[in-house]
Motif scaffolding. Structure first.
Motif, PDB file in Angstrom:
ATOM      1  N   LYS A   1      10.094   0.306  -0.275  1.00  0.00           N
ATOM      2  CA  LYS A   1       9.124   1.282   0.240  1.00  0.00           C
ATOM      3  C   LYS A   1       8.310   1.834  -0.919  1.00  0.00           C
ATOM      4  O   LYS A   1       8.873   2.252  -1.936  1.00  0.00           O
ATOM      5  N   ASN A   2       6.997   1.856  -0.748  1.00  0.00           N
ATOM      6  CA  ASN A   2       6.121   2.438  -1.758  1.00  0.00           C
ATOM      7  C   ASN A   2       6.125   3.950  -1.594  1.00  0.00           C
ATOM      8  O   ASN A   2       5.681   4.465  -0.570  1.00  0.00           O
TER       9      ASN A   2
ATOM     10  N   PRO B   1       0.823  -1.211   0.000  1.00  0.00           N
ATOM     11  CA  PRO B   1       0.000   0.000   0.000  1.00  0.00           C
ATOM     12  C   PRO B   1       0.863   1.269   0.000  1.00  0.00           C
ATOM     13  O   PRO B   1       2.041   1.237   0.385  1.00  0.00           O
ATOM     14  N   PRO B   2       0.295   2.407  -0.425  1.00  0.00           N
ATOM     15  CA  PRO B   2       1.050   3.671  -0.440  1.00  0.00           C
ATOM     16  C   PRO B   2       1.662   3.967   0.934  1.00  0.00           C
ATOM     17  O   PRO B   2       1.000   3.809   1.960  1.00  0.00           O
TER      18      PRO B   2
ATOM     19  N   GLY C   1       4.763   5.917  -4.041  1.00  0.00           N
ATOM     20  CA  GLY C   1       3.725   6.407  -4.950  1.00  0.00           C
ATOM     21  C   GLY C   1       2.420   6.693  -4.234  1.00  0.00           C
ATOM     22  O   GLY C   1       2.275   6.473  -3.035  1.00  0.00           O
ATOM     23  N   GLU C   2       1.450   7.162  -5.007  1.00  0.00           N
ATOM     24  CA  GLU C   2       0.127   7.499  -4.494  1.00  0.00           C
ATOM     25  C   GLU C   2      -0.825   6.304  -4.496  1.00  0.00           C
ATOM     26  O   GLU C   2      -1.889   6.359  -3.898  1.00  0.00           O
ATOM     27  N   GLU C   3      -0.471   5.237  -5.218  1.00  0.00           N
ATOM     28  CA  GLU C   3      -1.319   4.046  -5.285  1.00  0.00           C
ATOM     29  C   GLU C   3      -0.524   2.827  -4.860  1.00  0.00           C
ATOM     30  O   GLU C   3       0.699   2.903  -4.697  1.00  0.00           O
ATOM     31  N   GLU C   4      -1.221   1.710  -4.681  1.00  0.00           N
ATOM     32  CA  GLU C   4      -0.507   0.513  -4.253  1.00  0.00           C
ATOM     33  C   GLU C   4       0.505   0.102  -5.314  1.00  0.00           C
ATOM     34  O   GLU C   4       0.299   0.319  -6.506  1.00  0.00           O
ATOM     35  N   ALA C   5       1.601  -0.466  -4.843  1.00  0.00           N
ATOM     36  CA  ALA C   5       2.624  -1.007  -5.734  1.00  0.00           C
ATOM     37  C   ALA C   5       2.402  -2.513  -5.823  1.00  0.00           C
ATOM     38  O   ALA C   5       1.995  -3.150  -4.853  1.00  0.00           O
TER      39      ALA C   5
ATOM     40  N   VAL D   1       8.534   2.738  -6.302  1.00  0.00           N
ATOM     41  CA  VAL D   1       9.083   2.328  -5.010  1.00  0.00           C
ATOM     42  C   VAL D   1      10.534   2.779  -4.879  1.00  0.00           C
ATOM     43  O   VAL D   1      11.165   3.185  -5.851  1.00  0.00           O
ATOM     44  N   LYS D   2      11.015   2.689  -3.666  1.00  0.00           N
ATOM     45  CA  LYS D   2      12.449   2.840  -3.411  1.00  0.00           C
ATOM     46  C   LYS D   2      12.936   1.532  -2.822  1.00  0.00           C
ATOM     47  O   LYS D   2      12.361   1.029  -1.846  1.00  0.00           O
ATOM     48  N   ALA D   3      13.969   0.987  -3.421  1.00  0.00           N
ATOM     49  CA  ALA D   3      14.648  -0.162  -2.836  1.00  0.00           C
ATOM     50  C   ALA D   3      15.566   0.382  -1.754  1.00  0.00           C
ATOM     51  O   ALA D   3      16.231   1.411  -1.941  1.00  0.00           O
ATOM     52  N   LEU D   4      15.596  -0.276  -0.626  1.00  0.00           N
ATOM     53  CA  LEU D   4      16.463   0.094   0.497  1.00  0.00           C
ATOM     54  C   LEU D   4      17.572  -0.941   0.565  1.00  0.00           C
ATOM     55  O   LEU D   4      17.307  -2.137   0.643  1.00  0.00           O
TER      56      LEU D   4
END
Length: 177
Positions: free
Chosen positions: A130-131, A72-73, A133-137, A96-99
């Motif tokens: 980590k998402n 989810p966002p 964005g504004e919508e689910e990934a 997303v961002k990969a950590l």
């Protein structure tokens, strides 16, 4: 083809259809109980993964696992590492961002990923997602073994404390204590 070959049996054993799957919001619930931002769901297709959830409808894994994950966002798949396998995240939808973290005490790096981008994390490197964005990934997640070891979390983190407790409980159950 052999006279014993049955396409019906082949399909039953090697085909996993979306209509037969459901999102599992509980498989990683123990993480969400520590931080609501860890909420996410998996849908297994091949193998049971590191959580080893008992889904009878998955295709039996021989060399790797494959699932989809809904994030989810604003939610996060927390930093963790697998000591035995690489893990691949392929972004189907979202931003997303990969950590990435070398070890429990080093800096956490972020790598932005968009639709149809992919990242592969080798064994022993902490990784999370980590998402932003504004919508689910929605992403594909693959682990490079049919039965990966249970992941570990950064030393001193609440998730690592819970993992150690769960491991002790699991070992005591196995020993019959």
């Amino acid at each position: 083809m052999s006279n014993n070959f049955s396409i019906e049996e082949f399909e039953k054993k090697y085909v996993a259809r979306l209509q037969d799957r459901k999102l599992d919001w509980n498989v990683l619930k123990f993480q969400e109980e520590i931080d609501p931002a860890y909420q996410r769901a998996q849908m297994r297709y091949i193998g049971r993964g590191a959580t080893a959830n008992n889904d009878p409808d998955v295709i039996e894994a021989e060399h790797f696992t494959l699932s989809t994950m809904v994030l989810p966002p604003g939610c996060v798949g927390p930093l963790h590492h697998h000591d035995d396998v690489e893990e691949v995240f392929f972004i189907l939808k979202g931003k997303v961002k990969a950590l990435i973290q070398e070890n429990s005490y080093s800096e956490v790096y972020e790598i932005e990923l968009n639709e149809r981008d992919c990242i592969s994390s080798p064994p022993g490197v902490f990784r999370g997602i980590k998402n932003i964005g504004e919508e689910e990934a929605l992403m594909l997640v693959m682990l490079g073994a049919n039965k990966p070891n249970i992941p570990t979390y950064p030393e001193g983190s609440e998730l690592e404390k819970v993992r150690k407790e769960r491991t002790k409980e699991r070992e005591a159950t196995i020993k019959g204590e």
